[in-house]
Design an enzyme around this catalytic site. Structure first.
Site, PDB file in Angstrom:
ATOM      1  N   SER A  41     -10.361  32.772  -0.179  1.00  0.00           N
ATOM      2  CA  SER A  41     -11.359  32.882   1.065  1.00  0.00           C
ATOM      3  C   SER A  41     -12.515  31.805   0.785  1.00  0.00           C
ATOM      4  O   SER A  41     -12.413  30.758   0.591  1.00  0.00           O
ATOM      5  CB  SER A  41     -11.647  34.199   1.407  1.00  0.00           C
ATOM      6  OG  SER A  41     -12.259  34.196   2.735  1.00  0.00           O
ATOM      7  N   ASP A  91      -2.348  32.745   9.164  1.00  0.00           N
ATOM      8  CA  ASP A  91      -3.511  33.301   8.837  1.00  0.00           C
ATOM      9  C   ASP A  91      -4.593  33.348  10.012  1.00  0.00           C
ATOM     10  O   ASP A  91      -4.651  32.248  10.406  1.00  0.00           O
ATOM     11  CB  ASP A  91      -4.328  32.344   7.670  1.00  0.00           C
ATOM     12  CG  ASP A  91      -5.592  32.924   6.957  1.00  0.00           C
ATOM     13  OD1 ASP A  91      -6.230  33.836   7.523  1.00  0.00           O
ATOM     14  OD2 ASP A  91      -5.969  32.647   5.823  1.00  0.00           O
ATOM     15  N   HIS A 113      -4.101  36.313   5.930  1.00  0.00           N
ATOM     16  CA  HIS A 113      -5.349  35.764   5.128  1.00  0.00           C
ATOM     17  C   HIS A 113      -5.072  36.401   3.624  1.00  0.00           C
ATOM     18  O   HIS A 113      -5.412  36.061   2.637  1.00  0.00           O
ATOM     19  CB  HIS A 113      -6.694  36.144   5.556  1.00  0.00           C
ATOM     20  CG  HIS A 113      -7.701  35.728   4.845  1.00  0.00           C
ATOM     21  ND1 HIS A 113      -8.017  34.271   4.697  1.00  0.00           N
ATOM     22  CD2 HIS A 113      -8.751  36.260   4.321  1.00  0.00           C
ATOM     23  CE1 HIS A 113      -9.155  34.020   4.215  1.00  0.00           C
ATOM     24  NE2 HIS A 113      -9.481  35.423   3.674  1.00  0.00           N
TER      25      HIS A 113
END
Length: 564
Positions: free
Chosen positions: A428, A507, A539
């Site tokens: 991330s 995602d 994600h």
């Protein structure tokens, strides 16, 4: 017989709704609801959300056997947010009264009622430099500002507002509030009529949050050990505080209180020790009651990594950074390669004494012959305001500079580290940091893995991105300096070392488009890189098989790129 139901709102459409949190409130402001009952149960404070002007984004969820096109009203940085208005609703007759927001309000961060039946709103400006607490006498406008909290970087929203019945100021219960105006988050008592503040806590490190209060005593959590530990405290209204029973070094305790704040449910974790629950009286000397749970697997005690504290300094040459090192356990003589792990972004901290979900991964890499280096760069959580505001207009600058500084200091602090074989793994925002670190002519890293990485912050949502980078408009080519600096697509030609990019094609947080943009840019510059996609994965790339494949892929990549 069930009570008859009556509709108390009207006017809902496909783009207009009542009583729910809009996307930005839920995703970025931690507000998950859109209505609140009055103390007497006769009224509702309800929010109306109008999404007509929010741009519609069409994204593809690519699976192995199909592609699903999803449309979502998603406000990207610089675009229109939903328009949210507040109303009081009389349950008996359905009468609706608007609560006018401050003229500069963009977001409703929190809402509720005072004990005397007065509704209140906490609103943020678009730039998030101002948070206002506004009350509405008799449930109608105009509102009156009770608290005006300002910060030239941004104001953090919180859930610390509470009436304190044990202290009357100007004829009304004092308000508990938290503020970073002193340079460190502390609890203060506020006169609801005058706005005058009285400090309550004077902690040497930031207060994390209020736990509960019985009107005379406030229980709260606060940082210790330069943000690496968290402890629980009780304080009376004269400012005399004490730690709750069970305080000790190198642990992480948090809690939730019951309605009377007589007992708290404590969660305690420590390095290598999964969180455990106990029920504890707020009164001093009461023995905690441990609550049963699943015992850790016996394997954990055999493999738990032993951390060594590493003293490294930020790129500014003065700020200490929290870092840990885990020595390789392959039994071979050094020097050894090292895998660095960092998040780098705001709103969290990963190098602390709490239980870490990466425990087994670190232990595995140790036995594979890697040292593991974990790091919190400036801008991350649990430190003073100066530290946590370091990201202001500086994504891809302060974080990568601190990473480079720490990696260069590591071989001087730890014996047996090969400075030419230091890799990086991030997810991330950590994936953004991984890519940014490799897209740099001066990188000290040998290779990096970036999972679900943002690459162009204009693709991310308003409240999060603008909080740290401001509005994207303006500057060269119509984009501000902060967005240009953090745009990885524009840096593609700087890649000269191995990079593995990983992304799930479904995602919905960091859209797959981020990786597609960088992929195209790297190909246009003829820069070799590796790419692994996970069809239909979001994600977190969930699923046992997918996760196993992911970590085997990462393991093989580091074996190739960090080998002698």
């Amino acid at each position: 017989m069930a009570a008859p139901r009556a509709r108390v709102t009207k006017g809902a459409t496909e783009t207009r709704f009542w009583g729910l949190a809009e996307f930005i409130a839920a995703e970025e402001l931690s507000r998950q609801r859109g209505y609140w009952w009055s103390p007497d149960g006769k009224q509702l404070l309800a929010l109306n959300v109008d999404e007509r002007d929010v741009p519609v984004k069409t994204r593809a969820q690519i699976f192995s056997d199909r592609t699903t096109m999803t449309q979502q009203r998603y406000p990207g940085a610089g675009e229109n947010n939903a328009r949210v208005t507040a109303w009081t609703l009389q349950v008996a007759d359905g009468r609706m009264t608007p609560l006018p927001l401050p003229s500069d309000a963009e977001y409703i961060a929190r809402a509720g009622w005072f004990g005397d039946g007065t509704p209140w709103l906490q609103t943020l400006t678009r730039d998030q430099h101002k948070l206002a607490l506004t009350e509405y006498a008799n449930g109608a406008g105009p509102g009156r500002t009770v608290i005006d909290e300002r910060d030239p970087a941004w104001v953090e929203v919180h859930d610390d507002l509470q009436e304190i019945d044990g202290l009357t100021l100007s004829g009304q219960p004092a308000l508990l509030w938290s503020s970073e105006s002193s340079g460190r988050r502390q609890l203060v008592l506020v006169d609801r009529r005058t706005g005058e503040r009285r400090p309550l806590t004077n902690e040497p490190e930031p207060v994390a949050h209020r736990v509960c209060s019985d009107g005379k005593t406030v229980v709260y959590a606060a940082a210790r050990d330069r943000g690496r530990s968290r402890e629980l405290f009780a304080i009376d209204l004269n400012g005399t505080s004490r730690p709750l029973d069970g305080a000790q070094p190198r642990q992480w305790r948090d809690a939730r209180g019951d309605g009377d704040c007589a007992r708290v449910l404590v969660t305690r974790g420590a390095w290598g020790e999964p969180p455990a629950l106990s029920l504890q009286s707020v009164k001093a000397g009461a023995k905690p009651l441990s609550l049963p749970g699943d015992a850790p697997d016996a394997l954990l005690a055999r493999i738990v990594p032993k951390p060594a504290v590493v003293d490294v300094t930020a790129a500014d040459g003065r700020t200490p950074l929290n870092a840990l090192y885990f020595a390789p356990l392959d039994g071979k003589a050094g020097p050894h390669p090292v895998i660095t792990m960092a998040y780098g972004g705001p709103g969290t901290s990963t190098t602390n004494w709490n239980w870490s979900r990466d425990t087994a991964l670190i232990a595995y890499w140790q036995r594979r012959g890697y040292g593991v280096f974990t790091l919190d760069t400036r801008g991350m959580q649990n430190r003073d305001r100066e530290f946590t505001r370091a990201h202001r207009l500086a994504f891809g600058a302060v974080d990568v500079n601190d990473l480079f500084a720490a990696v260069r200091q590591l071989p001087k602090q730890v014996a047996g580290v090969d400075p030419t074989r230091i890799g990086f793994f991030g997810w991330s925002y950590g994936g953004f940091l991984a890519e940014r670190a490799m897209l740099d002519a001066d990188t000290p890293l040998a290779s990096a893995v970036a999972v679900a990485p943002p690459t162009d912050w204009t693709l991310y949502d308003t409240a999060y991105t603008e909080r740290y980078l401001g509005m994207p408009q303006g500057g060269k080519d119509g984009q501000s300096d902060a967005y240009r600096q953090s745009n990885l697509v524009m840096r593609a030609k700087l890649l000269t070392k191995p990079l593995l990019i990983v992304h799930g094609t479904a995602d919905d947080n960091v859209l797959f488009e981020h990786t597609l943009r960088l992929t195209e840019a790297l190909q246009n510059e003829a820069r070799p890189f590796e790419l692994m996609i996970y069809p239909g994965k979001a994600h977190g790339i969930a699923g046992r098989s997918a996760k196993l494949h992911l970590y085997r892929t990462i393991d093989a990549f580091f074996a190739r790129t960090l080998a002698r």
